[in-house]
Design a protein around this motif. Sequence first.
Motif, PDB file in Angstrom:
ATOM      1  N   HIS A  32     -12.398   8.459  66.327  1.00 58.47           N
ATOM      2  CA  HIS A  32     -13.503   7.886  67.080  1.00 58.47           C
ATOM      3  C   HIS A  32     -13.153   6.529  67.662  1.00 58.47           C
ATOM      4  O   HIS A  32     -13.453   6.244  68.820  1.00 58.47           O
ATOM      5  N   THR A  33     -12.515   5.682  66.854  1.00 59.03           N
ATOM      6  CA  THR A  33     -12.145   4.347  67.293  1.00 59.03           C
ATOM      7  C   THR A  33     -10.728   4.025  66.846  1.00 59.03           C
ATOM      8  O   THR A  33     -10.365   4.278  65.698  1.00 59.03           O
ATOM      9  N   MET A  34      -9.944   3.480  67.745  1.00 57.55           N
ATOM     10  CA  MET A  34      -8.638   2.931  67.413  1.00 57.55           C
ATOM     11  C   MET A  34      -8.584   1.499  67.926  1.00 57.55           C
ATOM     12  O   MET A  34      -9.160   1.192  68.972  1.00 57.55           O
ATOM     13  N   GLY A  35      -7.902   0.633  67.184  1.00 57.64           N
ATOM     14  CA  GLY A  35      -7.866  -0.753  67.602  1.00 57.64           C
ATOM     15  C   GLY A  35      -6.822  -1.571  66.887  1.00 57.64           C
ATOM     16  O   GLY A  35      -6.004  -1.057  66.118  1.00 57.64           O
ATOM     17  N   TRP A  36      -6.877  -2.871  67.159  1.00 56.47           N
ATOM     18  CA  TRP A  36      -5.889  -3.822  66.686  1.00 56.47           C
ATOM     19  C   TRP A  36      -6.548  -4.985  65.974  1.00 56.47           C
ATOM     20  O   TRP A  36      -7.587  -5.499  66.414  1.00 56.47           O
ATOM     21  N   HIS A  37      -5.941  -5.398  64.865  1.00 55.99           N
ATOM     22  CA  HIS A  37      -6.247  -6.638  64.169  1.00 55.99           C
ATOM     23  C   HIS A  37      -4.976  -7.465  64.071  1.00 55.99           C
ATOM     24  O   HIS A  37      -3.873  -6.953  64.273  1.00 55.99           O
ATOM     25  N   ARG A  38      -5.122  -8.745  63.729  1.00 56.63           N
ATOM     26  CA  ARG A  38      -3.949  -9.581  63.518  1.00 56.63           C
ATOM     27  C   ARG A  38      -4.176 -10.474  62.307  1.00 56.63           C
ATOM     28  O   ARG A  38      -5.306 -10.780  61.938  1.00 56.63           O
ATOM     29  N   GLN A  39      -3.060 -10.908  61.717  1.00 52.08           N
ATOM     30  CA  GLN A  39      -3.123 -11.704  60.503  1.00 52.08           C
ATOM     31  C   GLN A  39      -1.984 -12.712  60.488  1.00 52.08           C
ATOM     32  O   GLN A  39      -0.826 -12.351  60.690  1.00 52.08           O
ATOM     33  N   THR A  40      -2.318 -13.980  60.236  1.00 56.02           N
ATOM     34  CA  THR A  40      -1.337 -15.037  60.062  1.00 56.02           C
ATOM     35  C   THR A  40      -1.104 -15.245  58.573  1.00 56.02           C
ATOM     36  O   THR A  40      -1.934 -14.859  57.741  1.00 56.02           O
ATOM     37  N   PRO A  41       0.025 -15.847  58.197  1.00 54.27           N
ATOM     38  CA  PRO A  41       0.283 -16.098  56.775  1.00 54.27           C
ATOM     39  C   PRO A  41      -0.829 -16.919  56.140  1.00 54.27           C
ATOM     40  O   PRO A  41      -1.201 -17.981  56.640  1.00 54.27           O
ATOM     41  N   GLY A  42      -1.359 -16.434  55.038  1.00 51.03           N
ATOM     42  CA  GLY A  42      -2.432 -17.116  54.345  1.00 51.03           C
ATOM     43  C   GLY A  42      -3.808 -16.915  54.936  1.00 51.03           C
ATOM     44  O   GLY A  42      -4.791 -17.418  54.379  1.00 51.03           O
ATOM     45  N   GLY A  43      -3.904 -16.202  56.046  1.00 50.24           N
ATOM     46  CA  GLY A  43      -5.168 -15.983  56.700  1.00 50.24           C
ATOM     47  C   GLY A  43      -5.713 -14.586  56.477  1.00 50.24           C
ATOM     48  O   GLY A  43      -5.050 -13.717  55.918  1.00 50.24           O
ATOM     49  N   GLN A  44      -6.941 -14.384  56.925  1.00 48.55           N
ATOM     50  CA  GLN A  44      -7.566 -13.080  56.854  1.00 48.55           C
ATOM     51  C   GLN A  44      -7.178 -12.237  58.060  1.00 48.55           C
ATOM     52  O   GLN A  44      -6.833 -12.759  59.122  1.00 48.55           O
ATOM     53  N   ARG A  45      -7.242 -10.944  57.877  1.00 44.83           N
ATOM     54  CA  ARG A  45      -7.000 -10.036  58.981  1.00 44.83           C
ATOM     55  C   ARG A  45      -8.217 -10.044  59.899  1.00 44.83           C
ATOM     56  O   ARG A  45      -9.334  -9.752  59.464  1.00 44.83           O
ATOM     57  N   GLU A  46      -8.010 -10.369  61.176  1.00 44.83           N
ATOM     58  CA  GLU A  46      -9.101 -10.547  62.117  1.00 44.83           C
ATOM     59  C   GLU A  46      -9.013  -9.550  63.261  1.00 44.83           C
ATOM     60  O   GLU A  46      -7.935  -9.221  63.742  1.00 44.83           O
ATOM     61  N   PHE A  47     -10.161  -9.116  63.708  1.00 48.56           N
ATOM     62  CA  PHE A  47     -10.268  -8.150  64.787  1.00 48.56           C
ATOM     63  C   PHE A  47      -9.783  -8.731  66.105  1.00 48.56           C
ATOM     64  O   PHE A  47     -10.053  -9.887  66.429  1.00 48.56           O
ATOM     65  N   VAL A  48      -9.070  -7.921  66.885  1.00 45.44           N
ATOM     66  CA  VAL A  48      -8.591  -8.323  68.205  1.00 45.44           C
ATOM     67  C   VAL A  48      -9.229  -7.476  69.305  1.00 45.44           C
ATOM     68  O   VAL A  48      -9.851  -8.004  70.225  1.00 45.44           O
ATOM     69  N   ALA A  49      -9.075  -6.159  69.215  1.00 46.29           N
ATOM     70  CA  ALA A  49      -9.590  -5.276  70.254  1.00 46.29           C
ATOM     71  C   ALA A  49      -9.645  -3.856  69.734  1.00 46.29           C
ATOM     72  O   ALA A  49      -8.899  -3.483  68.833  1.00 46.29           O
ATOM     73  N   SER A  50     -10.522  -3.047  70.316  1.00 45.35           N
ATOM     74  CA  SER A  50     -10.616  -1.641  69.958  1.00 45.35           C
ATOM     75  C   SER A  50     -11.113  -0.843  71.145  1.00 45.35           C
ATOM     76  O   SER A  50     -11.631  -1.396  72.119  1.00 45.35           O
ATOM     77  N   MET A  51     -10.959   0.472  71.046  1.00 45.40           N
ATOM     78  CA  MET A  51     -11.480   1.369  72.066  1.00 45.40           C
ATOM     79  C   MET A  51     -11.916   2.668  71.409  1.00 45.40           C
ATOM     80  O   MET A  51     -11.219   3.210  70.553  1.00 45.40           O
ATOM     81  N   THR A  52     -13.076   3.167  71.819  1.00 48.65           N
ATOM     82  CA  THR A  52     -13.552   4.446  71.338  1.00 48.65           C
ATOM     83  C   THR A  52     -12.833   5.576  72.064  1.00 48.65           C
ATOM     84  O   THR A  52     -12.160   5.369  73.073  1.00 48.65           O
ATOM     85  N   SER A  53     -13.003   6.788  71.534  1.00 45.15           N
ATOM     86  CA  SER A  53     -12.398   7.945  72.175  1.00 45.15           C
ATOM     87  C   SER A  53     -12.977   8.184  73.560  1.00 45.15           C
ATOM     88  O   SER A  53     -12.324   8.815  74.401  1.00 45.15           O
ATOM     89  N   GLY A  54     -14.191   7.687  73.806  1.00 44.99           N
ATOM     90  CA  GLY A  54     -14.804   7.796  75.117  1.00 44.99           C
ATOM     91  C   GLY A  54     -14.388   6.726  76.095  1.00 44.99           C
ATOM     92  O   GLY A  54     -14.840   6.748  77.248  1.00 44.99           O
ATOM     93  N   GLY A  55     -13.557   5.780  75.667  1.00 45.65           N
ATOM     94  CA  GLY A  55     -13.027   4.773  76.568  1.00 45.65           C
ATOM     95  C   GLY A  55     -13.786   3.465  76.604  1.00 45.65           C
ATOM     96  O   GLY A  55     -13.555   2.652  77.508  1.00 45.65           O
ATOM     97  N   THR A  56     -14.682   3.233  75.646  1.00 41.89           N
ATOM     98  CA  THR A  56     -15.423   1.977  75.602  1.00 41.89           C
ATOM     99  C   THR A  56     -14.624   0.917  74.854  1.00 41.89           C
ATOM    100  O   THR A  56     -14.335   1.083  73.673  1.00 41.89           O
ATOM    101  N   PRO A  57     -14.262  -0.195  75.516  1.00 44.41           N
ATOM    102  CA  PRO A  57     -13.486  -1.235  74.841  1.00 44.41           C
ATOM    103  C   PRO A  57     -14.357  -2.282  74.174  1.00 44.41           C
ATOM    104  O   PRO A  57     -15.520  -2.479  74.543  1.00 44.41           O
ATOM    105  N   ASN A  58     -13.782  -2.962  73.216  1.00 38.80           N
ATOM    106  CA  ASN A  58     -14.402  -4.098  72.570  1.00 38.80           C
ATOM    107  C   ASN A  58     -13.313  -5.132  72.306  1.00 38.80           C
ATOM    108  O   ASN A  58     -12.244  -4.782  71.819  1.00 38.80           O
ATOM    109  N   TYR A  59     -13.595  -6.408  72.634  1.00 37.77           N
ATOM    110  CA  TYR A  59     -12.603  -7.462  72.510  1.00 37.77           C
ATOM    111  C   TYR A  59     -13.159  -8.633  71.727  1.00 37.77           C
ATOM    112  O   TYR A  59     -14.341  -8.976  71.854  1.00 37.77           O
TER     113      TYR A  59
END
Length: 119
Positions: A32-59
């Motif tokens: 349903h949804t695939m996306g990307w997170h990023r994490q720096t040393p000592g930090g939390q994993r944070e959301f970057v971007a995603s897209m649904t199977s229908g093509g709706t993006p979120n940034y």
Amino acid sequence: QVQVVESGGGEVQAGGSLRLSCAAVGSPAIFHTMGWHRQTPGGQREFVASMTSGGTPNYARSAEDRFTISRDNRRHTVDLQMDSLRPEDTAVYYCAARQWGSNWSGAIWGQGTQVTVSS
């Protein structure tokens, strides 16, 4: 059985570009949804971007003007085109795929790919 695999990380100067790629391998179904997170040393994993199977993006706010996410449902892939990169974009970038009704904690995660942006 399903694996998520990232590629395309590397080192680039500030202002440059990178394209990250992610593939969900061994899945007969479209997530349903695939996306990307990023994490720096000592930090939390944070959301970057995603897209649904229908093509709706979120940034995330930090990405919406510089990054572009895209999907190929037939190939079970999701890419992240990153332009105008800044040193603060340096992090390990993780791809994830989730089913309908699941949050990111219930997603299938890749092992990550390093992105380093030099001044």
